[in-house]
Structure formats: structure tokens, C-alpha cells
Design an enzyme around this catalytic site. Structure first.
Site, PDB file in Angstrom:
ATOM      1  N   ASP A 297      60.899  29.029  56.262  1.00 58.11           N
ATOM      2  CA  ASP A 297      61.574  29.873  55.273  1.00 58.11           C
ATOM      3  C   ASP A 297      61.270  31.330  55.620  1.00 58.11           C
ATOM      4  O   ASP A 297      60.675  31.616  56.657  1.00 58.11           O
ATOM      5  CB  ASP A 297      61.118  29.512  53.842  1.00 58.11           C
ATOM      6  CG  ASP A 297      62.270  29.671  52.835  1.00 58.11           C
ATOM      7  OD1 ASP A 297      62.798  30.786  52.734  1.00 58.11           O
ATOM      8  OD2 ASP A 297      62.612  28.685  52.175  1.00 58.11           O
TER       9      ASP A 297
ATOM     10  N   ASP B 275      71.238  26.570  52.101  1.00 58.70           N
ATOM     11  CA  ASP B 275      71.350  27.209  50.787  1.00 58.70           C
ATOM     12  C   ASP B 275      71.199  28.723  50.896  1.00 58.70           C
ATOM     13  O   ASP B 275      70.637  29.236  51.860  1.00 58.70           O
ATOM     14  CB  ASP B 275      70.287  26.659  49.818  1.00 58.70           C
ATOM     15  CG  ASP B 275      68.876  26.907  50.316  1.00 58.70           C
ATOM     16  OD1 ASP B 275      68.643  26.742  51.538  1.00 58.70           O
ATOM     17  OD2 ASP B 275      68.003  27.283  49.513  1.00 58.70           O
ATOM     18  N   GLU B 276      71.694  29.401  49.881  1.00 59.46           N
ATOM     19  CA  GLU B 276      71.410  30.817  49.649  1.00 59.46           C
ATOM     20  C   GLU B 276      71.512  31.668  50.912  1.00 59.46           C
ATOM     21  O   GLU B 276      70.569  32.346  51.302  1.00 59.46           O
ATOM     22  CB  GLU B 276      70.019  30.954  49.015  1.00 59.46           C
ATOM     23  CG  GLU B 276      69.939  30.236  47.669  1.00 59.46           C
ATOM     24  CD  GLU B 276      68.575  30.334  47.000  1.00 59.46           C
ATOM     25  OE1 GLU B 276      68.537  30.509  45.764  1.00 59.46           O
ATOM     26  OE2 GLU B 276      67.544  30.226  47.684  1.00 59.46           O
TER      27      GLU B 276
ATOM     28  N   GLU C 136      56.158  29.316  45.794  1.00 54.92           N
ATOM     29  CA  GLU C 136      55.954  30.770  45.693  1.00 54.92           C
ATOM     30  C   GLU C 136      54.713  31.087  44.853  1.00 54.92           C
ATOM     31  O   GLU C 136      53.934  31.982  45.182  1.00 54.92           O
ATOM     32  CB  GLU C 136      57.159  31.442  45.030  1.00 54.92           C
ATOM     33  CG  GLU C 136      58.392  31.559  45.898  1.00 54.92           C
ATOM     34  CD  GLU C 136      59.354  30.396  45.699  1.00 54.92           C
ATOM     35  OE1 GLU C 136      58.921  29.297  45.301  1.00 54.92           O
ATOM     36  OE2 GLU C 136      60.564  30.594  45.956  1.00 54.92           O
TER      37      GLU C 136
ATOM     38  N   TYR D 252      63.098  20.286  39.154  1.00 57.85           N
ATOM     39  CA  TYR D 252      62.378  21.398  39.783  1.00 57.85           C
ATOM     40  C   TYR D 252      60.974  21.502  39.182  1.00 57.85           C
ATOM     41  O   TYR D 252      60.764  22.092  38.123  1.00 57.85           O
ATOM     42  CB  TYR D 252      63.175  22.703  39.670  1.00 57.85           C
ATOM     43  CG  TYR D 252      64.040  22.923  40.902  1.00 57.85           C
ATOM     44  CD1 TYR D 252      64.821  21.868  41.396  1.00 57.85           C
ATOM     45  CD2 TYR D 252      64.050  24.129  41.587  1.00 57.85           C
ATOM     46  CE1 TYR D 252      65.595  22.035  42.535  1.00 57.85           C
ATOM     47  CE2 TYR D 252      64.828  24.303  42.732  1.00 57.85           C
ATOM     48  CZ  TYR D 252      65.592  23.247  43.204  1.00 57.85           C
ATOM     49  OH  TYR D 252      66.347  23.407  44.331  1.00 57.85           O
TER      50      TYR D 252
ATOM     51  N   TRP E  51      58.575  23.906  44.991  1.00 57.35           N
ATOM     52  CA  TRP E  51      58.579  25.189  45.708  1.00 57.35           C
ATOM     53  C   TRP E  51      57.274  25.902  45.376  1.00 57.35           C
ATOM     54  O   TRP E  51      56.803  25.850  44.237  1.00 57.35           O
ATOM     55  CB  TRP E  51      59.780  26.027  45.271  1.00 57.35           C
ATOM     56  CG  TRP E  51      61.079  25.315  45.502  1.00 57.35           C
ATOM     57  CD1 TRP E  51      61.830  24.655  44.573  1.00 57.35           C
ATOM     58  CD2 TRP E  51      61.765  25.168  46.748  1.00 57.35           C
ATOM     59  NE1 TRP E  51      62.950  24.110  45.169  1.00 57.35           N
ATOM     60  CE2 TRP E  51      62.937  24.408  46.502  1.00 57.35           C
ATOM     61  CE3 TRP E  51      61.513  25.611  48.055  1.00 57.35           C
ATOM     62  CZ2 TRP E  51      63.846  24.089  47.511  1.00 57.35           C
ATOM     63  CZ3 TRP E  51      62.422  25.291  49.049  1.00 57.35           C
ATOM     64  CH2 TRP E  51      63.569  24.539  48.778  1.00 57.35           C
TER      65      TRP E  51
ATOM     66  N   ARG F 189      56.160  28.989  51.715  1.00 57.82           N
ATOM     67  CA  ARG F 189      55.730  30.041  50.774  1.00 57.82           C
ATOM     68  C   ARG F 189      54.213  30.047  50.675  1.00 57.82           C
ATOM     69  O   ARG F 189      53.575  31.083  50.639  1.00 57.82           O
ATOM     70  CB  ARG F 189      56.381  29.842  49.419  1.00 57.82           C
ATOM     71  CG  ARG F 189      57.767  30.471  49.305  1.00 57.82           C
ATOM     72  CD  ARG F 189      58.752  30.009  50.387  1.00 57.82           C
ATOM     73  NE  ARG F 189      60.074  30.552  50.230  1.00 57.82           N
ATOM     74  CZ  ARG F 189      61.058  29.950  49.549  1.00 57.82           C
ATOM     75  NH1 ARG F 189      60.888  28.757  48.999  1.00 57.82           N
ATOM     76  NH2 ARG F 189      62.227  30.543  49.450  1.00 57.82           N
TER      77      ARG F 189
ATOM     78  N   HIS G 202      67.485  32.020  54.759  1.00 55.53           N
ATOM     79  CA  HIS G 202      66.038  31.767  54.621  1.00 55.53           C
ATOM     80  C   HIS G 202      65.372  31.692  55.994  1.00 55.53           C
ATOM     81  O   HIS G 202      64.545  30.818  56.248  1.00 55.53           O
ATOM     82  CB  HIS G 202      65.789  30.492  53.813  1.00 55.53           C
ATOM     83  CG  HIS G 202      66.025  30.670  52.330  1.00 55.53           C
ATOM     84  ND1 HIS G 202      65.265  31.521  51.559  1.00 55.53           N
ATOM     85  CD2 HIS G 202      66.933  30.103  51.497  1.00 55.53           C
ATOM     86  CE1 HIS G 202      65.705  31.466  50.293  1.00 55.53           C
ATOM     87  NE2 HIS G 202      66.714  30.631  50.235  1.00 55.53           N
TER      88      HIS G 202
ATOM     89  N   TRP H 133      71.455  20.563  43.978  1.00 58.06           N
ATOM     90  CA  TRP H 133      70.346  21.256  43.293  1.00 58.06           C
ATOM     91  C   TRP H 133      70.827  22.206  42.215  1.00 58.06           C
ATOM     92  O   TRP H 133      70.151  22.393  41.216  1.00 58.06           O
ATOM     93  CB  TRP H 133      69.445  21.968  44.311  1.00 58.06           C
ATOM     94  CG  TRP H 133      70.001  23.222  44.937  1.00 58.06           C
ATOM     95  CD1 TRP H 133      70.884  23.293  45.971  1.00 58.06           C
ATOM     96  CD2 TRP H 133      69.697  24.580  44.581  1.00 58.06           C
ATOM     97  NE1 TRP H 133      71.158  24.603  46.284  1.00 58.06           N
ATOM     98  CE2 TRP H 133      70.440  25.416  45.451  1.00 58.06           C
ATOM     99  CE3 TRP H 133      68.866  25.163  43.618  1.00 58.06           C
ATOM    100  CZ2 TRP H 133      70.381  26.804  45.382  1.00 58.06           C
ATOM    101  CZ3 TRP H 133      68.808  26.564  43.550  1.00 58.06           C
ATOM    102  CH2 TRP H 133      69.562  27.363  44.417  1.00 58.06           C
TER     103      TRP H 133
HETATM  104  C1  ACM Z   1      66.935  25.889  46.530  1.00 62.13           C
HETATM  105  O1  ACM Z   1      66.240  25.734  45.527  1.00 62.13           O
HETATM  106  N1  ACM Z   1      67.210  27.091  46.989  1.00 62.13           N
HETATM  107  C2  ACM Z   1      67.500  24.752  47.252  1.00 62.13           C
END
Ligand code: ACM
Ligand code: ZN
Length: 453
Positions: free
Chosen positions: A107, A243-244, A387, A335, A385, A78, A180, A310
Site C-alpha cells: 500500500d 480500489d481508490e 492505520e 469492517y 485495516w 499500514r 495505493h 466493500w
Molecule cells: C478499501 O477499503 N479501500 C477496499
């Protein structure tokens, strides 16, 4: 390294200091303790100059970590952080006795590691043309108009691995799949179900275009990437993300549907499980094991996979009951990209509310598990993270002092944890941060919205 191997004894008496450990790693951890017994001024460039008398208090310390896995994560996709910045992060980790650096290298918004077989990944995928301003929940979006990017050459990645190893920190690289993956797809459009041209993402979120699970060329590609990644990183583990991953493209893709039929998979979750298991089998030929985010439980867990829990600790509990190793990193406590104070007085963050006290209160071993099942909980990890974090100074601010609480949660037995005493040690550590020029949050450390759990 087993837990006890990182243990040490330190005795300080008049005229001598004796540090003992069964391992070099343990000696290194002991040196960090000794370092913290010295006055913070010892951190000044050039060390303690003549004027500063340094006395180490007489003591006898027997110490060993509670958990063998004490991780800190960094998302360099990010926002990109230079080799020098990553080294600084590792220095901070070493001070806090972390032993795993989880390096989130790919990502939607950027591919950050050179892959010689696919130079387009960094030629195209390491740059985005601009970056979203603000949270941008829905259109119209505003952008900064400034290209952002960067990547690590394989030689630089090896340099990071060595730098970490010198601090007895293992680097676990993460190559995200099947979701991702927009930066990879922008570089190699044949990776997706539609084959459409995409740009490296300029916004944050979860995107529908993911790696196609039907095309064999996708697996040839991923195996080729992982061959090179496995050769760079000596870590036993490679993180494959997981994930996601939205399933909408797979639902509408003839190749994915054909794969499901051929492999007898009843839905797209099983297709994801098949995807991850395929990669696990391949990595095992390199002697590597996989870690994945807790979504890899959906549709069936790959046989030897370690789960990073997570979305709370549920996934970790489920995996431990299935006799799979687990790393606890729930959003509720770990987090470090969440707000650590009241949002209106803090720099823009992704959301949430995670004050230091709440991080410190985390207990990694769920009561629901039997002692036998609890053995599968390898440890804890803080995630950063990025972002909304684009500079080293802001990165330090978000990570600290919360990473100190993560480190102590990984190291110290529950019965010895005491938040008030921790805060008094933070006073001294803060002086050390100040002298080292490390930025950190200095606001209200307490959970002002209610008691910690
Ligand atoms: C995550 O925070 N998407 C692992
Ligand atoms: Zn497909």
C-alpha cells in the site's frame, strides 16, 4: 474445497469419539469443534494437566459450512506485523474455522514482500520515516518522528503459506494496483505518470500518484512482481486491489492518453478496466485468477474477475448478475477497523460504528438476487485495516470477538443464527481467549444505536 468437503460428523459416546469427513480439511474443522467441547482450561500450556478432569458431552454433530469462502483480512502495510504475529493471527483464524487469509501486502505506506527482481521495493519501500498522529484530516499534521517498517522475505512468506496450509487456510496475497502504490513509486519513481521523487507515505488516505497506465515499463514491472508472487503463493487467486485509484494523473499524462487512443478507451475508467484486464490475462498464464475491490466494475469488469464488494453490497449484486463470483465484505458489517463501542470510550479508530450485533446480523445473500444469481456469492470476509492498529494486542482487540461473528456468518445457515445464543457461547469462548492470552473487546455487544438491520 467445496462447501460439503469441509463438512464432518462428530459423535461422542461413552468411551469413544468418532470424527468423520470426506476431507482432511473437514477433519481439521471437526477437531476445532471437539476442541471447543473441551473445557477452556484445555488451552493451557501443556494442555489439560492431571488435576483438570475433561469430559466431552455426549453428542452427535453433523456440520458443514454454508459458504466455501470464509475470509479474514490483515493489512500489514499500514502497520507491519511479524511472522510470529501473523502465525498467531492464523491460529486465531483456525479456532474460528476460517479458510482464507487475505494478506494485504502493499500500500502507500509500505511494501512488505521481498521481490528479488526489484530489491529497491523493500530497500526503500518497506520503511517510512514517521507516522501521522491522530486522524489528521487537514494540515497542520503532526508526526511521531519514528521510522516504521519491515517486510517478509520470500522464505518467510512461504513459511506463512505452509503454516496456514497446516490449518487448511489458503493465503491470498494482495498486490495493490494501479492505486495505493506510493511505496512502490517511492522505490521506483518511473512507475508513476510524472516520474517525480516521492517518499513512502506517512499519512493515511487516497493519493493522486498511481501507476502509469501508459508506460509499458510499468507492465513489465508488475508482471515481474506477479511472477514471483505467483511462485510463492499456491492460491488459485491473487488479489490485485483496484480500489481508490484517482484518475487525475492519467488525465494529464501523455502516455496514458496515448494508450486510451490506441486501445479505443473512452475515459479513464475504461483505462483502469484495461489495466486490470491486462493483469488478469497475464495471471491466467500462471493459471491464476484475480480478485479485485468493487471499483473494478467501473469501466467494465475483467472477464474472469471475482469482485470483493466493500462499498456496501451493490457491487456484489451487480457482479453476481453478470455471473461473476463475489465475496461480501461491506463496510457496513465487515469492517473490523471501525469502532465497536462508543468512540469516546474506545481507542482511536478510523471511524464508523460496528458493534458485534451488527456484524452478526449480516446476511450475505441479497434478497434482490435470484437463487441462481446467489450461487455467485462465494462467501464473506472481515477486513482489518491497520492505520490505527500498531500492536498485536490491539489487533486482537479490534478483531475479536467480531471475527467470531464473521466466522459464524460464513458457516451457519441464516435460520440457525441467534444472537442471544451466540452471546452465551461467547461467554465460554471468552474464557478460552483469556486462557490463550488473546485480547478482545468486552464492552456492550449490542447495537445500542438502534436495531440491527
Ligand atoms: C478499501 O477499503 N479501500 C477496499
Ligand atoms: Zn500515465
Amino acid at each position: 474445497v467445496s462447501d460439503n468437503e469441509e463438512g464432518y460428523t462428530l459423535s461422542v459416546a461413552s468411551g469413544n469419539i468418532v470424527l468423520k469427513s470426506p476431507s482432511a480439511a473437514g477433519l481439521f474443522r471437526g477437531v476445532q469443534t471437539l476442541r471447543q467441547l473441551l473445557p477452556p482450561q484445555a488451552e493451557m500450556a501443556g494442555g489439560l494437566a492431571g488435576e483438570v478432569a475433561a469430559a466431552v458431552p455426549a453428542c452427535y454433530i453433523t456440520d458443514a459450512p454454508r459458504f466455501g469462502y470464509r475470509g479474514l483480512h490483515l493489512d500489514v502495510s499500514r502497520h507491519f506485523f511479524s511472522v510470529e504475529e501473523v502465525k498467531r493471527y492464523l491460529d486465531i483464524m483456525a479456532l474460528h474455522k476460517f479458510n482464507v487469509f487475505h494478506w494485504h501486502l502493499t500500500d502507500d505506506q509500505g511494501w512488505r514482500i521481498e521481490i528479488k527482481r526489484y530489491p529497491e521495493l523493500t530497500d526503500v519501500g518497506s520503511w517510512r520515516k514517521e507516522t501521522l498522529i491522530g486522524h489528521g484530516g487537514r494540515p497542520p499534521f503532526t508526526f511521531d518522528g519514528t521510522p516504521h517498517g519491515g517486510y517478509y522475505t520470500q522464505e518467510q512468506a512461504r513459511e506463512i503459506v505452509r503454516y496456514a496450509a497446516d490449518r487448511f487456510i489458503t493465503v491470498i496475497p494482495e498486490i495493490e494496483m494501479p492505486g495505493h502504490a506510493v511505496a512502490a513509486i517511492a522505490s521506483c519513481p518511473w512507475l508513476s505518470c510524472t516520474g517525480n521523487d516521492l517518499e513512502v507515505q506517512t499519512r493515511w488516505g487516497v493519493f493522486d500518484d498511481v501507476c502509469c497506465a501508459g508506460r509499458d515499463t510499468v507492465f513489465t514491472f508488475l508482471k515481474g512482481v506477479l511472477d514471483e508472487v505467483a511462485a510463492i503463493f499456491p492460491s488459485q487467486y491473487i488479489h490485485i486491489g483496484g480500489d481508490e485509484c484517482p484518475k487525475v494523473r492519467w488525465e494529464n499524462c501523455p502516455a496514458c492518453q496515448k494508450r486510451m487512443k490506441e486501445e479505443g478507451l473512452k475515459d479513464e475508467h475504461e483505462l483502469q478496466s484495461w489495466f486490470i484486464t491486462t493483469m488478469e490475462k497475464y495471471l491466467s498464464t500462471h493459471g491464476k485468477r484475480i480478485i479485485g475491490w468493487d471499483e473494478i466494475l467501473e469501466g467494465g469488469l475483467a472477464p474472469g474477475a471475482t469482485v470483493m464488494s466493500w462499498r456496501g453490497i451493490k457491487g456484489g449484486i451487480e457482479a453476481a448478475r453478470m455471473k461473476h463470483d463475489v465475496i461480501m465484505t461491506p463496510t457496513t458489517h465487515m469492517y473490523l477497523d471501525y469502532y465497536q463501542g462508543e468512540p469516546q470510550s474506545e481507542p482511536l479508530a478510523i471511524g464508523g460504528y460496528l458493534p458485534l450485533e451488527l456484524v452478526y446480523s449480516f446476511e450475505p445473500l441479497p434478497e434482490e438476487l435470484t437463487p441462481e444469481e446467489q450461487k455467485y456469492i462465494l462467501g464473506v470476509q472481515g477486513n482489518v485495516w491497520t492505520e490505527y492498529i500498531s500492536t498485536l494486542s490491539h489487533l486482537e482487540y479490534m478483531a475479536l470477538p467480531r471475527a467470531f461473528a464473521v466466522a459464524e456468518t460464513g458457516w451457519t445457515p441464516e435460520m440457525k443464527k441467534d444472537f442471544e445464543e451466540f452471546l452465551s457461547r461467547l461467554d465460554v469462548l471468552g474464557e478460552r481467549y483469556d486462557i490463550m492470552g488473546i485480547n478482545y473487546f468486552k464492552g456492550d455487544y449490542r447495537n445500542s444505536r438502534g436495531r440491527a438491520e
